[in-house]
Structures are given as structure tokens and as C-alpha cells.
Design a protein around this motif. Structure first.
Motif, PDB file in Angstrom:
ATOM      1  N   VAL A   1      82.800  39.640  56.187  1.00  0.00           N
ATOM      2  CA  VAL A   1      82.653  38.927  54.905  1.00  0.00           C
ATOM      3  C   VAL A   1      81.297  38.249  54.807  1.00  0.00           C
ATOM      4  CG1 VAL A   1      83.553  37.030  53.489  1.00  0.00           C
ATOM      5  CG2 VAL A   1      85.139  38.599  54.647  1.00  0.00           C
ATOM      6  N   LEU A   2      80.856  37.622  55.877  1.00  0.00           N
ATOM      7  CA  LEU A   2      79.634  36.808  55.838  1.00  0.00           C
ATOM      8  C   LEU A   2      78.388  37.668  55.656  1.00  0.00           C
ATOM      9  CD1 LEU A   2      80.532  34.398  58.787  1.00  0.00           C
ATOM     10  CD2 LEU A   2      80.466  33.805  56.359  1.00  0.00           C
ATOM     11  N   ARG A   3      77.606  37.381  54.636  1.00  0.00           N
ATOM     12  CA  ARG A   3      76.319  38.044  54.371  1.00  0.00           C
ATOM     13  C   ARG A   3      75.431  37.108  53.556  1.00  0.00           C
ATOM     14  NH1 ARG A   3      75.690  43.536  55.134  1.00  0.00           N
ATOM     15  NH2 ARG A   3      73.507  42.904  55.025  1.00  0.00           N
ATOM     16  N   GLY A   4      74.113  37.255  53.738  1.00  0.00           N
ATOM     17  CA  GLY A   4      73.128  36.623  52.882  1.00  0.00           C
ATOM     18  C   GLY A   4      73.136  35.109  52.829  1.00  0.00           C
ATOM     19  N   LEU A   5      73.352  34.432  53.962  1.00  0.00           N
ATOM     20  CA  LEU A   5      73.467  32.968  53.962  1.00  0.00           C
ATOM     21  C   LEU A   5      72.132  32.251  54.134  1.00  0.00           C
ATOM     22  CD1 LEU A   5      76.644  32.545  56.224  1.00  0.00           C
ATOM     23  CD2 LEU A   5      76.538  32.540  53.725  1.00  0.00           C
ATOM     24  N   THR A   6      71.035  32.971  54.303  1.00  0.00           N
ATOM     25  CA  THR A   6      69.762  32.335  54.639  1.00  0.00           C
ATOM     26  C   THR A   6      69.303  31.362  53.557  1.00  0.00           C
ATOM     27  OG1 THR A   6      69.076  34.246  55.936  1.00  0.00           O
ATOM     28  CG2 THR A   6      67.346  32.746  55.188  1.00  0.00           C
ATOM     29  N   ARG A   7      69.383  31.761  52.317  1.00  0.00           N
ATOM     30  CA  ARG A   7      68.893  30.897  51.243  1.00  0.00           C
ATOM     31  C   ARG A   7      69.749  29.645  51.110  1.00  0.00           C
ATOM     32  NH1 ARG A   7      67.347  33.657  45.657  1.00  0.00           N
ATOM     33  NH2 ARG A   7      65.817  34.501  47.138  1.00  0.00           N
ATOM     34  N   ALA A   8      71.052  29.782  51.253  1.00  0.00           N
ATOM     35  CA  ALA A   8      71.937  28.624  51.105  1.00  0.00           C
ATOM     36  C   ALA A   8      71.930  27.744  52.360  1.00  0.00           C
ATOM     37  CB  ALA A   8      73.362  29.085  50.812  1.00  0.00           C
ATOM     38  N   MET A   9      71.669  28.315  53.518  1.00  0.00           N
ATOM     39  CA  MET A   9      71.730  27.574  54.785  1.00  0.00           C
ATOM     40  C   MET A   9      70.482  27.875  55.613  1.00  0.00           C
ATOM     41  SD  MET A   9      75.770  28.427  55.601  1.00  0.00           S
ATOM     42  CE  MET A   9      75.973  27.126  56.796  1.00  0.00           C
ATOM     43  N   PRO A  10      69.310  27.435  55.174  1.00  0.00           N
ATOM     44  CA  PRO A  10      68.062  27.826  55.852  1.00  0.00           C
ATOM     45  C   PRO A  10      67.928  27.280  57.270  1.00  0.00           C
ATOM     46  CG  PRO A  10      67.643  26.154  54.185  1.00  0.00           C
ATOM     47  CD  PRO A  10      69.059  26.593  54.004  1.00  0.00           C
ATOM     48  N   PHE A  11      68.307  26.024  57.505  1.00  0.00           N
ATOM     49  CA  PHE A  11      68.173  25.451  58.849  1.00  0.00           C
ATOM     50  C   PHE A  11      69.150  26.105  59.824  1.00  0.00           C
ATOM     51  CE2 PHE A  11      66.647  22.021  56.028  1.00  0.00           C
ATOM     52  CZ  PHE A  11      65.377  21.873  56.559  1.00  0.00           C
ATOM     53  N   THR A  12      70.352  26.373  59.343  1.00  0.00           N
ATOM     54  CA  THR A  12      71.320  27.079  60.172  1.00  0.00           C
ATOM     55  C   THR A  12      70.820  28.471  60.513  1.00  0.00           C
ATOM     56  OG1 THR A  12      73.103  25.854  59.082  1.00  0.00           O
ATOM     57  CG2 THR A  12      73.720  27.803  60.335  1.00  0.00           C
TER      58      THR A  12
END
Length: 746
Positions: free
Chosen positions: A341-352
Motif C-alpha cells: 500500500v505504501l508509496r510516494g511518502l517523500t513529499r508528505a514526510m521528507p525528514f522521515t
């Protein structure tokens, strides 16, 4: 267990602040020993704990123990800071802090203890604390089941380890690690010591076939998973093998056992990691890979292998803690850990995403991260091995390639591509949850660029495990060699596995897991066996219980008499007078009446005759105080039993006749055996040293002239107090029972 939002109190309130200050303060305190240990010194503090047993609490600080202590306290500080936000609002957060600090202190005691018995105590502290942490969500059956599984597996291994400690102490004459010198390879007890120690280490560090409990420990909250997998309990077995390597290592048995089991664990766990959908489970299985690899290289035993193991110990701790904490942030920010399910989280969670990228690159062994150095040293050690080179190299290569793919599943795929729909709109975590993963990931980058700083720990740790000083020169790149070429091939194979991991995962998931269900079947079998045994033994018939108890005693007595060849030589009857014969005839007559009467009341009265006869013997031979006690007990027993008899149904005469023969034979066997033993004891020269001590010490020390009373009240005061407590508890139980049988008036 799901995460809890912050309670609104800074750092989780007073419990959270304490949880951060304790490991933080300890970390600073341990740092003061770093210069001395880096210079090759060993620091020892010792306090006599149980001097009579030769047990002391000693703190041994060398390269190995200090490395673990700094990891435990340093990562512990970041984990507790993370927990203050992750679980700060949980209703049982204070309890969680208590469990976590107990876990931390238990692990510190384990790695710092110089005494093996004290080490075992702390070993079990970590077992119990991990049980409480894994089962923290006690309202969930899965948590309770997995916590119990971890407790039973590691606890059973702990018992084996304790037996190994006892044999090790017998073989070396000491329980102090700092005093154990040389190899035990030629000692007659080497084999049992090796088997018991390895069982304890393998269960603790989840080596195949004991691996199944560790992934199930993921039922614990994410901060616990990060701590457990990176710096604490699961590395306890690795620490034990490393610590005892100078004494138990260097043999073919040590080499092949550790390299075979470690290699199988590393490859098998890496394959199972690709099989998982939950990214937290993926990381859990990669921990098994790391533990197997460490065990394999400790078993290899060369200076290069030990050096590689100590480097990888640091490498794994940094990236594994960072990735677990990162997964907690992802779960917190998206509401899921599903890799599909998890994809494309870089923009929403940059530090993570930054923490995940750095830690995953180190996990995959890509330069210039510290993980690349660890992998290079692994390959260098395996390729230079004189024995088992192909096996160790193949296992390290396959596990590293699979780890590359696992790193992509955990930290590349969730943050790349198009943003997918998740249960919660993706958002960045709070600062308290980001500091830990970012700092640990940055350490992986920093030590990769400047590996000289890691040498201050790796060099003394390698010397402690290898048993001699070893030159350590960590570097990022020196030349094109076989290890570097093998690394490039690893990257290529790892990338291919990652690109096809979806298909591979689907195929792997078709094969059933036989280990974890096998555990359930084992527990079902144990339960069925207990029920069968209970139905066989717990019949509810008091007579059978008494018969079995005395039959066991009779077998033990007869066996002892036969094996020891006991033949009493005392002559009886020479100094017996008429009064002695009278008492003897009365006791014999009373016993005979008990054996042949069909009346309960008559039997009770006859038993009273036997008791009075025994009291007369005490009086005859000068023990009036004991005789008075005997008479009081006999009167009380006769009265109480007689009253109880009034409530019993009539005796079944036919049934009594059927069982009486066996009762009579058993009674005669017990009587004759006891007589033979007593006569043999009386025929043995009597040691009067204790008697003389009491005679001389009663008046001046205890201020009493009645020696028996002085012994009971002063010299055996605790024992007497215990007897009084037993009587008081029995009286309270009887009182409660009598009150419970009262019927209210209508």
C-alpha cells in the motif's frame, strides 16, 4: 500495538523525563571510560555479594562490554525520547517506562557483569522484562501468546545456560570472567559446557530452529522493537558467544556449529524477510539475518572475522534502530505498515524519508555509508578463511543480496512513486519521533566517511573477543580487490531480487510456515500430556496419594540400602530393661491393632497408644520437653481425628480387606528400611563438634542454659520463625475453611 497520541505533557510528563534522563546520564557516565578502554585497559569494579558462595557483583569494562553499554544507553536515550511522543498519552505509559528501564538495566547488568552467576541473574531479568514488554497490550490475545512464547523459549535456554555456568565454574574453579584464562578445549567437561552455553545463546539470539519467537516479538510497541532488535536482548546471545570465545572457541565443534547454524539462520531469515508484507516484519527477519551473520563470523574465529563481526555490530545497531523508529513514524503518519500500500511518502514526510534513505543505504551496504565498510570486512574475512571459505562466503553473499532487496522494500518503495491512498492522510511525525532515526542514520553516514572514529570501539572489542590485540584499520576504499568485486555483484543481484520481489514474495507465501504452527502443536501436546498426567495422578483419593508417596519413599530407601550395601552391626537387646520391653510391646500392639481393626475409632485409639509409647521413649532417655510436645500432639490428633470420624460414612469392610495386604506390605517395607538406615547411622561414629559448639556458646552468647531452647530461639531463629509462620497460615486457613462451611440461619 497501535500508537497513542501525546498526552499534552512535555516529553510524556515526569515518567517520560525520567526515562530519558536515566539512559542519557548513564551514556555520559560510560563515555568517561572510552579513552582508557581505547588504550587497551580493562576496568574492573567488584563487590562481594554472597561471600560464602564465592559470588560477587563485579563490573567488567573492556572493549566488548563498553561497546554494548554505549549502544544500550545511547540508543536507549533516543528510544525513550521517541516513546515519550509515541506512547506519551497511553493510559499505562508509566508502566511501560518501568518495564523499559528494567529491560535496559537488565541488559546493562548482563554485558557488564564479571561474575557468571550475576550475569545469569541479569540474563533472566531481560527475559522477564521482554515478556512484559511484548505482552504490553495485554488485552490482545496475540500479544499474550507471543510474549509467553518468547518467555518459554528464552527461559528454557536460560536454564541450559545456568547449567553450563555451573559446569564452567567447576571446570575453571571460578565464576569470574576476568579470572578465566586459557582454552577449555582439552577439559573433560568441554562438550557439556559447549552444548549448554550454545543452547542458551541460540535461544536468546533466535538462531534456527529457535528463530520463530523473534518476529513474533513484534507484538511489542514499535519503540520496544527498535530497542530489542538493535542494541539489547537479542544480541545477548551474541555477546555471550563473543565473551566466551577465548575459552570455548578454537575447536572444530565451535567452528562448525556456529558457522553452520549462523549461516543457515542468515540466509533462511533473509528469504523469509522477502516473504513479508508488513515492513516491520521485514525488518524483524533481517535482524535474524544479522544475528546469524554475527554468530557465523564469531564461529569462524579468525582475527579478520572477529574484526568484521565487531564492525557489523555497530553497523547493524545504527541502521536497525533508525529503520524501526522510522517505521513507527510511517505507521503514525499513515495508519498502515503494508508494503503493498505504501508509496510516494517523500513529499508528505521528507525528514522521515531522509532517515529511511540513509539507514537503508547502510543496510544495503552502499558506499559511502558505514554499512559498506561492514560488508567489505565481512567479505575480506570470509575470502581469507582457511577452512569453510566457500560456505561462509556463500552465506554472507546471499544474505547481503537479500538484505539489499529488503532495504528497498522497507525504505525505497514506500517513499517513491505516486502517493497511494492510506488509512490516514500522510503527515510528518513530531520532532521527538524524528530525532532518533535522523541521528542514528546520520551516524551511519558519518562513520562511513570518517571510519577512524569507530576504531576506538572496534579495536578493544576485537581484542576482548579474539583474546589478543588485533590491528584495526577501518577504511572506506583502498583498492580494487576480491571483496569489492563481490560487493558489486551483491548490488547487482540485490537489485534484481528487489525488482522481482513481488513475484518472489507471492511464491514464497504459498509455502506454509511450519515453525510457528509447530510451536502451537507442541504446546497443545504439552497441555494434553499434563491433562493425562493429572487424570492419572490426581484421582481425588487421599489413600492413593498417601500410598504413592510412601511407595516412592520405600523404593528410594530400598534402592539406597541395596546400592550402599548397608548391613547394621549393632547388637540389640543387651541393655534393654523391663520398662523398655513394656513400651516396645505397647507400641507393637498398638500398631498391630491399627493394621487389623475394622473400626476407625479403634484405629485412632491404637494410634494414640503408639504415640504415647513414643513419648515414653523420650522420657526414658532424658528428653522430657520433647515428650511433652509429643503427648500434646497425640492428644490433639486423637481428639481432632475422632471428631472428624463422626462425620465419615461407615467403613466398607470388604474394600478394607482388599487393600489392607498391600498397605501392610508397604508399611513393613518402610519400617524395616527405616530401621536399617537408623541402625547404620547409629553405628557410625558421631561427630560432636556441633554439640560442643552449642554447649559452649549457649550461655555466653545466647544467655540461655537450656540448649534446645537456645537452638530454637537464637541459633535457628529464622527456621523457627518459618515454622511458626507455617502454623499461623495453617490456622488461618482452617479458620477460613470453618467459616466458609457455616450456613446462615434461615
Amino acid at each position: 500495538m497501535g500508537q497513542s497520541e501525546s498526552s499534552g505533557k512535555p516529553l510524556g510528563g515526569s515518567a517520560g523525563i525520567i526515562s530519558i534522563l536515566v539512559p542519557g546520564g548513564l551514556f555520559v557516565w560510560f563515555l568517561q571510560f572510552l579513552p582508557a578502554v581505547a588504550a587497551g585497559e580493562t576496568i574492573l569494579f567488584r563487590y562481594d555479594w554472597v561471600p560464602a558462595l564465592g559470588v560477587s557483583i563485579g563490573m567488567l569494562i573492556d572493549g566488548l562490554s563498553l561497546s554494548f553499554a554505549l549502544l544500550i544507553t545511547g540508543i536507549g536515550t533516543l528510544v525513550t525520547l521517541y516513546s515519550s511522543s509515541y506512547l506519551g498519552g497511553h493510559v499505562h505509559y508509566s508502566r511501560f517506562v518501568c518495564y523499559l528501564l528494567s529491560f535496559m538495566l537488565g541488559m546493562l547488568g548482563l554485558v557488564l557483569s564479571d561474575n557468571l552467576l550475576a550475569l545469569f541473574v541479569f540474563w533472566e531479568v531481560t527475559t522477564i522484562a521482554s515478556y512484559l514488554l511484548i505482552g504490553f497490550s495485554a488485552d490482545e490475545s496475540k500479544s499474550r501468546r507471543n510474549a509467553l512464547q518468547a518467555l518459554l523459549v528464552t527461559g528454557t535456554g536460560g536454564l541450559a545456560f545456568l547449567a553450563g555456568i555451573i559446569l564452567l565454574g567447576a571446570a575453571t574453579g571460578t565464576f569470574e570472567l576476568s579470572e578465566i584464562e586459557g582454552s577449555l578445549a582439552e577439559h573433560p567437561l568441554y562438550l557439556p559446557i559447549f552444548i549448554l552455553v550454545v543452547l542458551g545463546a541460540f535461544t536468546k539470539s533466535a538462531q534456527v530452529p529457535f528463530h520463530f519467537w523473534l518476529p513474533n516479538a513484534m507484538a511489542a510497541p514499535t519503540p520496544v522493537s527498535a530497542y530489542l532488535h538493535s542494541a539489547t536482548m537479542v544480541k545477548g546471545g551474541v555477546y555471550l558467544l563473543a565473551r566466551l570465545n577465548p575459552s570455548l572457541g578454537g575447536t572444530d565443534l565451535w567452528f562448525w556449529t556456529l558457522t553452520l547454524f549462523g549461516g543457515v539462520t542468515a540466509v533462511f531469515a533473509s528469504i523469509l524477510a522477502i516473504k513479508q508484507i508488513d515492513i516491520k516484519q521485514v525488518l524483524a527477519y533481517t535482524t535474524l539475518m544479522a544475528l546469524g551473520t554475527l554468530v557465523m563470523f564469531i564461529g569462524l574465529g579468525t582475527s579478520d572475522a572477529i574484526k568484521a563481526a565487531m564492525v557489523f555490530l555497530l553497523v547493524h545497531s545504527f541502521y536497525k534502530a533508525s529503520l524501526f523508529l522510522m517505521i513507527g513514524v510511517v505507521d503514525h503518519g499513515t495508519g498502515t505498515r503494508d508494503a503493498t500500500v505504501l508509496r510516494g511518502l517523500t513529499r508528505a514526510m521528507p525528514f522521515t524519508a531522509l532517515a529511511a534513505a540513509l539507514a537503508a543505504l547502510s543496510m544495503a551496504g552502499i558506499p559511502p555509508l558505514f554499512g559498506f565498510i561492514g560488508k567489505e570486512f565481512f567479505y575480506k574475512a570470509s575470502l581469507s578463511a582457511e577452512i569453510g571459505m566457500f560456505w561462509v562466503t556463500a552465506c554472507a553473499f546471499l544474505a547481503s543480496a537479500l538484505m539489499f532487496a529488503a532495504a528497498g522494500i522497507v525504505a525505497w518503495r514506500p517513499f517513491t512513486g505516486r502517493l497511494a491512498e492510506t488509512p490516514v492522510t500522510p503527515h510528518e511525525g513530531p520532532w521527538a519521533m524524528l530525532i532518533g532515526p535522523l541521528l542514528l542514520a546520520a551516524l551511519g553516514l558519518g562513520l562511513g566517511l570518517f571510519p577512524d572514529y569507530a576504531e576506538v570501539l572496534v579495536r578493544p572489542a576485537t581484542a576482548a573477543v579474539y583474546g589478543a590485540a588485533v590491528e584495526v584499520d577501518l577504511y572506506l576504499f583502498k583498492e580494487v580487490n576480491s571483496a569489492l568485486i563481490l560487493s558489486l555483484v551483491t548490488f547487482a543481484l540485490g537489485w534484481l531480487i528487489y525488482m522481482g520481489h513481488g513475484t518472489l514474495r507471492d511464491r514464497l507465501r504459498r509455502s506454509p510456515d511450519r515453525f510457528d504452527p509447530g510451536w502451537d502443536r507442541l504446546m497443545d501436546g504439552v497441555l494434553a500430556g499434563c491433562k493425562w498426567q493429572a487424570n492419572l495422578i490426581q484421582t481425588g483419593q487421599l489413600r492413593r496419594y498417601i500410598f504413592v508417596t510412601f511407595l516412592t519413599l520405600a523404593v528410594a530407601l530400598v534402592w539406597t540400602i541395596w546400592r550402599a550395601g548397608l548391613v547394621p552391626t549393632m547388637e540389640l537387646g543387651d541393655d534393654l530393661r523391663v520398662k523398655h520391653w513394656a513400651v516396645l510391646i505397647a507400641i507393637t500392639a498398638g500398631a498391630a491393632i491399627v493394621a487389623f481393626t475394622n473400626s476407625r475409632m479403634t484405629a485412632v485409639a491404637a494410634l494414640g497408644v503408639v504415640g504415647v509409647g513414643v513419648a515414653l521413649i523420650f522420657i526414658t532417655f532424658g528428653a522430657p520437653d520433647v515428650a511433652i510436645t509429643q503427648l500434646l500432639v497425640e492428644v490433639l490428633v486423637v481428639v481432632l481425628v475422632a471428631v472428624a470420624m463422626l462425620k465419615l460414612p461407615q467403613m466398607n469392610v470388604e474394600h478394607v480387606k482388599a487393600v489392607r495386604v498391600w498397605d501392610l506390605l508397604l508399611a513393613l517395607t518402610i519400617g524395616v528400611s527405616t530401621t536399617v538406615v537408623l541402625l547404620t547411622v547409629m553405628d557410625t561414629p558421631f561427630d560432636l563438634r556441633l554439640t560442643e559448639f552449642f554447649e559452649q556458646a549457649s550461655a555466653p552468647v545466647a544467655f540461655g542454659r537450656n540448649i534446645v531452647n537456645v537452638i530454637l530461639v537464637d541459633f535457628r531463629a529464622l527456621d523457627t520463625f518459618g515454622e511458626i509462620a507455617v502454623v499461623a497460615i495453617a490456622a488461618l486457613g482452617a479458620y477460613a475453611l470453618l467459616r466458609g462451611t457455616r450456613r446462615p440461619n434461615p
